[in-house]
Design a protein around this motif. Structure first.
Motif, PDB file in Angstrom:
ATOM      1  N   ALA A 259       0.838  -1.208   0.000  1.00 22.92           N
ATOM      2  CA  ALA A 259       0.000   0.000   0.000  1.00 22.92           C
ATOM      3  C   ALA A 259       0.871   1.255   0.000  1.00 22.92           C
ATOM      4  CB  ALA A 259      -0.921  -0.006   1.218  1.00 22.92           C
ATOM      5  N   ALA A 260       1.944   1.236   0.798  1.00 23.35           N
ATOM      6  CA  ALA A 260       2.867   2.372   0.820  1.00 23.35           C
ATOM      7  C   ALA A 260       3.565   2.528  -0.525  1.00 23.35           C
ATOM      8  CB  ALA A 260       3.893   2.182   1.939  1.00 23.35           C
ATOM      9  N   GLY A 261       3.970   1.421  -1.107  1.00 27.48           N
ATOM     10  CA  GLY A 261       4.638   1.471  -2.402  1.00 27.48           C
ATOM     11  C   GLY A 261       3.749   2.024  -3.499  1.00 27.48           C
ATOM     12  N   VAL A 262       2.483   1.636  -3.491  1.00 26.79           N
ATOM     13  CA  VAL A 262       1.541   2.157  -4.481  1.00 26.79           C
ATOM     14  C   VAL A 262       1.398   3.672  -4.326  1.00 26.79           C
ATOM     15  CG1 VAL A 262      -0.895   2.181  -5.162  1.00 26.79           C
ATOM     16  CG2 VAL A 262       0.282  -0.008  -4.783  1.00 26.79           C
ATOM     17  N   GLU A 263       1.286   4.144  -3.088  1.00 27.94           N
ATOM     18  CA  GLU A 263       1.201   5.586  -2.832  1.00 27.94           C
ATOM     19  C   GLU A 263       2.403   6.333  -3.402  1.00 27.94           C
ATOM     20  OE1 GLU A 263      -0.016   7.650   0.860  1.00 27.94           O
ATOM     21  OE2 GLU A 263      -0.285   5.622   1.654  1.00 27.94           O
ATOM     22  N   VAL A 264       3.577   5.810  -3.123  1.00 28.84           N
ATOM     23  CA  VAL A 264       4.805   6.470  -3.562  1.00 28.84           C
ATOM     24  C   VAL A 264       4.911   6.455  -5.080  1.00 28.84           C
ATOM     25  CG1 VAL A 264       7.310   6.141  -3.614  1.00 28.84           C
ATOM     26  CG2 VAL A 264       6.110   6.202  -1.428  1.00 28.84           C
ATOM     27  N   LEU A 265       4.564   5.348  -5.703  1.00 30.29           N
ATOM     28  CA  LEU A 265       4.634   5.277  -7.167  1.00 30.29           C
ATOM     29  C   LEU A 265       3.642   6.233  -7.814  1.00 30.29           C
ATOM     30  CD1 LEU A 265       5.144   1.448  -7.654  1.00 30.29           C
ATOM     31  CD2 LEU A 265       6.715   3.242  -8.420  1.00 30.29           C
ATOM     32  N   GLN A 266       2.462   6.369  -7.240  1.00 30.88           N
ATOM     33  CA  GLN A 266       1.491   7.315  -7.780  1.00 30.88           C
ATOM     34  C   GLN A 266       1.996   8.752  -7.625  1.00 30.88           C
ATOM     35  OE1 GLN A 266      -0.684   6.250  -9.684  1.00 30.88           O
ATOM     36  NE2 GLN A 266      -2.234   4.892  -8.820  1.00 30.88           N
ATOM     37  N   ALA A 267       2.619   9.045  -6.487  1.00 24.84           N
ATOM     38  CA  ALA A 267       3.187  10.377  -6.284  1.00 24.84           C
ATOM     39  C   ALA A 267       4.308  10.646  -7.274  1.00 24.84           C
ATOM     40  CB  ALA A 267       3.702  10.517  -4.847  1.00 24.84           C
ATOM     41  N   LEU A 268       5.118   9.644  -7.528  1.00 20.47           N
ATOM     42  CA  LEU A 268       6.227   9.775  -8.472  1.00 20.47           C
ATOM     43  C   LEU A 268       5.708  10.019  -9.883  1.00 20.47           C
ATOM     44  CD1 LEU A 268       9.394   9.438  -8.491  1.00 20.47           C
ATOM     45  CD2 LEU A 268       8.969   7.112  -9.270  1.00 20.47           C
ATOM     46  N   ALA A 269       4.668   9.275 -10.274  1.00 22.49           N
ATOM     47  CA  ALA A 269       4.088   9.466 -11.600  1.00 22.49           C
ATOM     48  C   ALA A 269       3.500  10.858 -11.739  1.00 22.49           C
ATOM     49  CB  ALA A 269       3.025   8.401 -11.864  1.00 22.49           C
ATOM     50  N   GLY A 270       2.844  11.333 -10.680  1.00 20.72           N
ATOM     51  CA  GLY A 270       2.297  12.683 -10.700  1.00 20.72           C
ATOM     52  C   GLY A 270       3.372  13.745 -10.812  1.00 20.72           C
ATOM     53  N   ARG A 271       4.488  13.517 -10.145  1.00 24.99           N
ATOM     54  CA  ARG A 271       5.620  14.459 -10.197  1.00 24.99           C
ATOM     55  C   ARG A 271       6.251  14.474 -11.580  1.00 24.99           C
ATOM     56  NH1 ARG A 271       9.309  17.089 -11.113  1.00 24.99           N
ATOM     57  NH2 ARG A 271      11.005  17.887  -9.812  1.00 24.99           N
ATOM     58  N   ASP A 272       6.331  13.304 -12.217  1.00 19.67           N
ATOM     59  CA  ASP A 272       6.987  13.200 -13.522  1.00 19.67           C
ATOM     60  C   ASP A 272       6.097  13.734 -14.636  1.00 19.67           C
ATOM     61  OD1 ASP A 272       7.609  11.553 -16.132  1.00 19.67           O
ATOM     62  OD2 ASP A 272       9.437  11.436 -14.926  1.00 19.67           O
ATOM     63  N   GLY A 273       4.852  13.252 -14.655  1.00 17.89           N
ATOM     64  CA  GLY A 273       3.898  13.743 -15.641  1.00 17.89           C
ATOM     65  C   GLY A 273       3.921  13.064 -16.995  1.00 17.89           C
ATOM     66  N   SER A 274       4.915  12.214 -17.246  1.00 14.74           N
ATOM     67  CA  SER A 274       5.017  11.583 -18.566  1.00 14.74           C
ATOM     68  C   SER A 274       4.507  10.151 -18.591  1.00 14.74           C
ATOM     69  CB  SER A 274       6.472  11.616 -19.053  1.00 14.74           C
ATOM     70  OG  SER A 274       7.298  10.788 -18.229  1.00 14.74           O
ATOM     71  N   PHE A 275       4.164   9.603 -17.431  1.00 16.88           N
ATOM     72  CA  PHE A 275       3.641   8.246 -17.378  1.00 16.88           C
ATOM     73  C   PHE A 275       2.710   8.133 -16.169  1.00 16.88           C
ATOM     74  CE2 PHE A 275       7.431   8.161 -14.748  1.00 16.88           C
ATOM     75  CZ  PHE A 275       7.042   7.441 -13.636  1.00 16.88           C
ATOM     76  N   GLY A 276       1.936   7.064 -16.157  1.00 14.90           N
ATOM     77  CA  GLY A 276       1.039   6.808 -15.040  1.00 14.90           C
ATOM     78  C   GLY A 276       0.953   5.323 -14.754  1.00 14.90           C
ATOM     79  N   PHE A 277       0.267   4.987 -13.681  1.00 17.45           N
ATOM     80  CA  PHE A 277       0.089   3.588 -13.289  1.00 17.45           C
ATOM     81  C   PHE A 277      -1.394   3.263 -13.173  1.00 17.45           C
ATOM     82  CE2 PHE A 277       4.284   4.588 -11.411  1.00 17.45           C
ATOM     83  CZ  PHE A 277       5.030   3.572 -11.972  1.00 17.45           C
ATOM     84  N   ALA A 278      -1.741   2.066 -13.593  1.00 13.79           N
ATOM     85  CA  ALA A 278      -3.063   1.500 -13.334  1.00 13.79           C
ATOM     86  C   ALA A 278      -2.837   0.221 -12.535  1.00 13.79           C
ATOM     87  CB  ALA A 278      -3.797   1.203 -14.635  1.00 13.79           C
ATOM     88  N   PHE A 279      -3.166   0.250 -11.250  1.00  9.97           N
ATOM     89  CA  PHE A 279      -2.940  -0.897 -10.376  1.00  9.97           C
ATOM     90  C   PHE A 279      -4.193  -1.762 -10.301  1.00  9.97           C
ATOM     91  CE2 PHE A 279       0.245   2.101  -8.843  1.00  9.97           C
ATOM     92  CZ  PHE A 279       1.345   1.286  -8.655  1.00  9.97           C
ATOM     93  N   ASP A 280      -4.017  -3.054 -10.554  1.00  6.92           N
ATOM     94  CA  ASP A 280      -5.058  -4.041 -10.309  1.00  6.92           C
ATOM     95  C   ASP A 280      -4.665  -4.809  -9.057  1.00  6.92           C
ATOM     96  OD1 ASP A 280      -6.581  -3.424 -12.620  1.00  6.92           O
ATOM     97  OD2 ASP A 280      -5.193  -4.594 -13.851  1.00  6.92           O
ATOM     98  N   HIS A 281      -5.540  -4.850  -8.072  1.00 11.33           N
ATOM     99  CA  HIS A 281      -5.220  -5.439  -6.776  1.00 11.33           C
ATOM    100  C   HIS A 281      -5.801  -6.855  -6.669  1.00 11.33           C
ATOM    101  CE1 HIS A 281      -3.631  -1.669  -5.044  1.00 11.33           C
ATOM    102  NE2 HIS A 281      -4.486  -1.104  -5.885  1.00 11.33           N
ATOM    103  N   PHE A 282      -4.981  -7.781  -6.193  1.00 11.45           N
ATOM    104  CA  PHE A 282      -5.380  -9.179  -6.056  1.00 11.45           C
ATOM    105  C   PHE A 282      -5.175  -9.610  -4.605  1.00 11.45           C
ATOM    106  CE2 PHE A 282      -4.123  -8.387 -10.395  1.00 11.45           C
ATOM    107  CZ  PHE A 282      -5.116  -9.016 -11.136  1.00 11.45           C
ATOM    108  N   ASP A 283      -6.216 -10.165  -4.000  1.00 14.20           N
ATOM    109  CA  ASP A 283      -6.184 -10.488  -2.568  1.00 14.20           C
ATOM    110  C   ASP A 283      -5.697 -11.911  -2.299  1.00 14.20           C
ATOM    111  OD1 ASP A 283      -8.368 -11.854  -3.557  1.00 14.20           O
ATOM    112  OD2 ASP A 283      -9.684 -11.375  -1.862  1.00 14.20           O
ATOM    113  N   TRP A 284      -4.791 -12.393  -3.124  1.00 14.67           N
ATOM    114  CA  TRP A 284      -4.305 -13.755  -2.989  1.00 14.67           C
ATOM    115  C   TRP A 284      -3.342 -13.868  -1.808  1.00 14.67           C
ATOM    116  CZ3 TRP A 284      -2.666 -13.758  -8.831  1.00 14.67           C
ATOM    117  CH2 TRP A 284      -3.823 -13.616  -9.615  1.00 14.67           C
ATOM    118  N   GLY A 285      -3.295 -15.037  -1.180  1.00 13.55           N
ATOM    119  CA  GLY A 285      -2.414 -15.254  -0.044  1.00 13.55           C
ATOM    120  C   GLY A 285      -3.032 -16.205   0.953  1.00 13.55           C
TER     121      GLY A 285
END
Length: 358
Positions: free
Chosen positions: A20-46
Motif C-alpha cells: 500500500a505504501a509502495g503504491v502511494e509512492v509510485l502514484q506520487a512519483l508518476a504525478g511528479r513526472d507527468g510523462s507516465f502513469g500507473f493502473a494498479f489491479d489489486h489481487f487479494d491472494w495469499g
C-alpha cells in the motif's frame, strides 16, 4: 501518456502494509513526472484467500496477471499455514511458470544506516547478488515414502540443467560488465556436490570466455560467507544457485543494516512474461498490523521495477528520495533502531519526491 498496468499482490502480513505504501509512492512519483502513469489491479491472494478457498490463488490466477507490465508483490507466509503450502502455492507458482529465472538482489549501505560490520562505513559494501530462480534446489523434484514409519524416506532432488545454468551465469556476466568494477564471483559447493556444482564451474569458465573484459573468480559457498564479513570490499557481483543465493542475500541484507531495506527483482529478461518485484523481508507477522514495517525495501524494489519498465529518470528520482529519507535517523523504523512508523517514512519519501528538482 504511457500508463503501466501493474498487478499488485500484497499477500500476507506486512506485505499488505508495504505494498500500500509502495503504491502511494509510485502514484506520487508518476504525478511528479507527468510523462507516465500507473493502473494498479489489486489481487487479494495469499494465506487468507487460502483459508477461504483452499488455494493460495485462483486456478486461473496466472492468466489474470500475464498481460500486466509488471507484478508488485508483498510477501507470503503465515504462522498457521505450512510454509511449503504458501510458497509453492503463490510465489513459486508465479515465478517458475513465468520463467522469472533471474532473481536480482542489490545490497549497499544506504545513507544514515549503520552496518554491523566495524570496517564498513558505506562504500565498502556495494553488491548485487544474482540468484538462479527457476530450478536447482527449488525444482520441486522428490517425494516421501513409508510416511510416518521408522523407515520413512524423503528426498529433494536438486535439478540443474546446462541451459538453466548457462543463462543465469551469462546474465550475471552481463550485469557485472555494466557495473564500474566489472567483477563477478561464481559461488558453488563443487568440493562436496561433485556433479551439478562441478557443471556450474565448467559452464562458468566457458561463459567467461565471452566476457574478456570481466574479471571473475569462484568460491565455495561456506568460504563466501566469511569473505562477505571479512573482506566486503573485495566483492561486487555474485552469482549462485537458488538455495545458496537465497541464504547469501539474507546475510547481505543484514550486513547492510536490515532485512527491511532489501529489494528484489524476479526477472524474465526476454520479457515473454511479466517480471515480479518484491522486498526481501517476508511477511513478518510479529509486527504485522502495528504500522511499523519498514517500507524502504519496497520503495527500493519499486526503483528496480521502474528501471525494468524503461523509466530510469523516475527510478533515479525515487532512489534520491529514499536516500534523503534514510539519511535522517528520525525516519528510521524499529528494525533500524528508530521509532518511525510506516506512515511517517512514506510521507517523508513522498515529500522528498515533490521537492526533488533534479
Amino acid at each position: 501518456m504511457k500508463t503501466y498496468r501493474i498487478a499488485a499482490i500484497p499477500g500476507d502480513g506486512i506485505g499488505v502494509e508495504v505494498i500500500a505504501a509502495g503504491v502511494e509512492v509510485l502514484q506520487a512519483l508518476a504525478g511528479r513526472d507527468g510523462s507516465f502513469g500507473f493502473a494498479f489491479d489489486h489481487f487479494d491472494w495469499g494465506s487468507d484467500y487460502y483459508k477461504r478457498t483452499g488455494l493460495m490463488m485462483p486456478e486461473d490466477g496466472r492468466e489474470q496477471i500475464k498481460g500486466h507490465d509488471a507484478i508488485f508483490f508483498g510477501a507470503v507466509g503465515a504462522p498457521d499455514v505450512p510454509d511449503h503450502v504458501t510458497l509453492w502455492g503463490l510465489r513459486l507458482a508465479i515465478c517458475q511458470p513465468f520463467d522469472q529465472y533471474a532473481n536480482v538482489r542489490p545490497t549497499r549501505v544506504l545513507p544514515g544506516i549503520t552496518s554491523p560490520l566495524r570496517s564498513v562505513s558505506g562504500p565498502e559494501l556495494d553488491w548485487v547478488i544474482v540468484r538462479e530462480n527457476s530450478e536447482g534446489e527449488y525444482a520441486g523434484v522428490g517425494g516421501r515414502v513409508h510416511k510416518g514409519f521408522p523407515e520413512e524416506v524423503a528426498t529433494d532432488v536438486s535439478m540443474m540443467t546446462r541451459s538453466g545454468v548457462a543463462r543465469i551465469i551469462r546474465y550475471a556476466f552481463r550485469l557485472a560488465r555494466s557495473r564500474p568494477r566489472k567483477l563477478l564471483t561464481v559461488v558453488t559447493k563443487s568440493n562436496a556436490q561433485r556433479h551439478a556444482m562441478v557443471m556450474w564451474d565448467e559452464i562458468a569458465a566457458e561463459v567467461a570466455a565471452e566476457f574478456p573484459d570481466v574479471t571473475w573468480d569462484k568460491m565455495l559457498v561456506d568460504a563466501m560467507t566469511m569473505r562477505m564479513v571479512i573482506k566486503p570490499q573485495s566483492i561486487d557481483t555474485i552469482v549462485a544457485t537458488n538455495l545458496h543465493a537465497d541464504i547469501l542475500s539474507d546475510l547481505a541484507a543484514a550486513l547492510a543494516g536490515s532485512l527491511g531495506i532489501a529489494p528484489t527483482a524476479n526477472l524474465n529478461p526476454e520479457r515473454a512474461f511479466p517480471s515480479m518485484f518484491e522486498p526481501i523481508h517476508g511477511s513478518a507477522f510479529d509486527i504485522a498490523g502495528q504500522g511499523i514495517a519498514n517500507p524502504i525495501g519496497t520503495f527500493w524494489t519499486a526503483t528496480m521495477m521502474l528501471d525494468h519498465l524503461g523509466e530510469p529518470a523516475a527510478s533515479a528520482r525515487l532512489m534520491r528520495a529514499i536516500e534523503r529519507v534514510t539519511a535522517d535517523k528520525s525516519f528510521h523504523t524499529p528494525d533500524l533502531g528508530g521509532k518511525a512508523t510506516t506512515r511517517q517514512v512514506t510521507d517523508a519519501v513522498i515529500a522528498a519526491i515533490a521537492g526533488d528538482n533534479a
